[in-house]
Motif scaffolding. Structure first.
Motif, PDB file in Angstrom:
ATOM      1  N   ASN A   9       0.826  -1.208   0.000  1.00 10.59           N
ATOM      2  CA  ASN A   9       0.000   0.000   0.000  1.00 10.59           C
ATOM      3  C   ASN A   9       0.863   1.261   0.000  1.00 10.59           C
ATOM      4  OD1 ASN A   9      -2.332  -1.491  -0.008  1.00 10.59           O
ATOM      5  ND2 ASN A   9      -2.609  -1.435   2.217  1.00 10.59           N
ATOM      6  N   ALA A  10       1.929   1.231   0.767  1.00 10.96           N
ATOM      7  CA  ALA A  10       2.823   2.394   0.816  1.00 10.96           C
ATOM      8  C   ALA A  10       3.477   2.628  -0.540  1.00 10.96           C
ATOM      9  CB  ALA A  10       3.883   2.177   1.905  1.00 10.96           C
ATOM     10  N   THR A  11       3.846   1.522  -1.206  1.00 14.66           N
ATOM     11  CA  THR A  11       4.468   1.645  -2.531  1.00 14.66           C
ATOM     12  C   THR A  11       3.481   2.233  -3.534  1.00 14.66           C
ATOM     13  OG1 THR A  11       5.903  -0.266  -2.088  1.00 14.66           O
ATOM     14  CG2 THR A  11       5.610   0.387  -4.398  1.00 14.66           C
ATOM     15  N   ASP A  12       2.209   1.764  -3.470  1.00 13.80           N
ATOM     16  CA  ASP A  12       1.179   2.274  -4.388  1.00 13.80           C
ATOM     17  C   ASP A  12       0.941   3.764  -4.182  1.00 13.80           C
ATOM     18  OD1 ASP A  12       0.915  -0.207  -5.474  1.00 13.80           O
ATOM     19  OD2 ASP A  12      -0.867  -0.764  -4.296  1.00 13.80           O
ATOM     20  N   LYS A  13       0.866   4.173  -2.904  1.00 13.06           N
ATOM     21  CA  LYS A  13       0.642   5.587  -2.613  1.00 13.06           C
ATOM     22  C   LYS A  13       1.789   6.438  -3.124  1.00 13.06           C
ATOM     23  CE  LYS A  13      -2.296   4.925   1.469  1.00 13.06           C
ATOM     24  NZ  LYS A  13      -2.432   5.141   2.925  1.00 13.06           N
ATOM     25  N   LYS A  14       2.998   5.941  -2.947  1.00 12.50           N
ATOM     26  CA  LYS A  14       4.170   6.677  -3.425  1.00 12.50           C
ATOM     27  C   LYS A  14       4.150   6.811  -4.947  1.00 12.50           C
ATOM     28  CE  LYS A  14       9.203   6.716  -3.107  1.00 12.50           C
ATOM     29  NZ  LYS A  14      10.403   6.024  -2.569  1.00 12.50           N
ATOM     30  N   PHE A  15       3.763   5.707  -5.607  1.00 12.93           N
ATOM     31  CA  PHE A  15       3.686   5.722  -7.074  1.00 12.93           C
ATOM     32  C   PHE A  15       2.622   6.708  -7.541  1.00 12.93           C
ATOM     33  CE2 PHE A  15       1.661   4.169 -10.954  1.00 12.93           C
ATOM     34  CZ  PHE A  15       2.741   4.152 -11.826  1.00 12.93           C
ATOM     35  N   ASN A  16       1.474   6.702  -6.875  1.00 14.02           N
ATOM     36  CA  ASN A  16       0.382   7.597  -7.265  1.00 14.02           C
ATOM     37  C   ASN A  16       0.778   9.059  -7.082  1.00 14.02           C
ATOM     38  OD1 ASN A  16      -1.271   5.464  -7.941  1.00 14.02           O
ATOM     39  ND2 ASN A  16      -2.260   5.368  -5.937  1.00 14.02           N
ATOM     40  N   ARG A  17       1.450   9.361  -5.962  1.00 16.27           N
ATOM     41  CA  ARG A  17       1.900  10.731  -5.751  1.00 16.27           C
ATOM     42  C   ARG A  17       2.895  11.161  -6.824  1.00 16.27           C
ATOM     43  NH1 ARG A  17       1.850   9.253  -0.174  1.00 16.27           N
ATOM     44  NH2 ARG A  17       4.099   8.781  -0.298  1.00 16.27           N
ATOM     45  N   GLY A  18       3.788  10.265  -7.178  1.00 13.44           N
ATOM     46  CA  GLY A  18       4.763  10.579  -8.220  1.00 13.44           C
ATOM     47  C   GLY A  18       4.093  10.818  -9.569  1.00 13.44           C
ATOM     48  N   MET A  19       3.098   9.979  -9.893  1.00 14.84           N
ATOM     49  CA  MET A  19       2.379  10.140 -11.157  1.00 14.84           C
ATOM     50  C   MET A  19       1.607  11.453 -11.179  1.00 14.84           C
ATOM     51  SD  MET A  19       1.647   8.993 -14.123  1.00 14.84           S
ATOM     52  CE  MET A  19       2.224   7.279 -14.038  1.00 14.84           C
ATOM     53  N   MET A  20       0.981  11.823 -10.053  1.00 17.78           N
ATOM     54  CA  MET A  20       0.234  13.070  -9.977  1.00 17.78           C
ATOM     55  C   MET A  20       1.159  14.269 -10.190  1.00 17.78           C
ATOM     56  SD  MET A  20      -2.648  14.575  -9.640  1.00 17.78           S
ATOM     57  CE  MET A  20      -3.685  13.248  -9.013  1.00 17.78           C
TER      58      MET A  20
END
Length: 204
Positions: A9-20
């Protein structure tokens, strides 16, 4: 929740923030590029000389000029001839223009009949050599015109005088003949003599 799930979950959130963040940067760059296009376009026009003509309003009033040959002024006179049951005239009889300057003159026509009329305009020029240098961009003479019963209308002519016009030409006359078309031609009545064969009635 297991440690693996928390890590995922932490990895997904980090990826989403980076994509945003990347998307926001792309949007900002697109807006900046759009604003930069306007001065860039103007600069390209200045370098290449693309913006070489200007306009006048429908009645010959001058609008701001850019790149035209202001060292020369041509007097253009406008003439009209009606060959039909209508009134036909230019709104101005003459105009001062510069070679390379896009200009508009308006002709008025009115059908005073209680029927529709089809008409065609034929232009002519004086001096004759001006014909090849008088460039019409828009003209009612390009096609047949149909006037409804009692209709009046304004018809523009948009033109540019080629800067290659010989230097000694300082006046040009644009004349239009506007004539009715599509009307039946009256036939001459046939009398008794018209029905006789050739040579009939002549002495031997």
């Amino acid at each position: 929740m297991s440690a693996n799930q928390q890590s995922s979950n932490a990895t997904d959130k980090k990826f989403n923030r980076g994509m945003m963040l990347r998307l926001l940067v792309v949007v900002a760059l697109m807006f900046s590029f759009g604003y930069a296009l306007v001065p860039l376009y103007k600069k390209i026009c200045e370098i290449t000389g693309l913006n070489v003509v200007t306009t006048r309003d429908l009645y010959g009033g001058q609008v701001k000029n850019t790149q035209v040959d202001k060292t020369r002024t041509i007097t253009v006179e406008f003439d009209s001839n009606a060959r039909g049951p209508f009134a036909f005239r230019p709104v101005k009889r003459s105009m001062e223009v510069h070679p390379g300057e896009m200009t508009t003159i308006v002709y008025e026509v009115a059908n005073g009949q209680a029927r529709d009329i089809s008409a065609q305009a034929i232009p002519s020029y004086l001096p004759k050599l001006a014909t090849q240098y008088f460039k019409k961009i828009e003209c009612f003479c390009f096609k047949e015109q149909t006037l409804k019963a009692k209709e009046a209308r304004e018809m523009p002519v948009v033109f540019v005088i080629d800067p290659d016009l010989p230097k000694d030409v300082k006046n040009i006359t644009l004349s239009y003949t506007f004539f009715e078309i599509g009307t039946p031609v009256a036939q001459a009545p046939q009398g008794p003599l018209d029905a006789q064969p050739a040579g009939a009635g002549k002495g031997i």
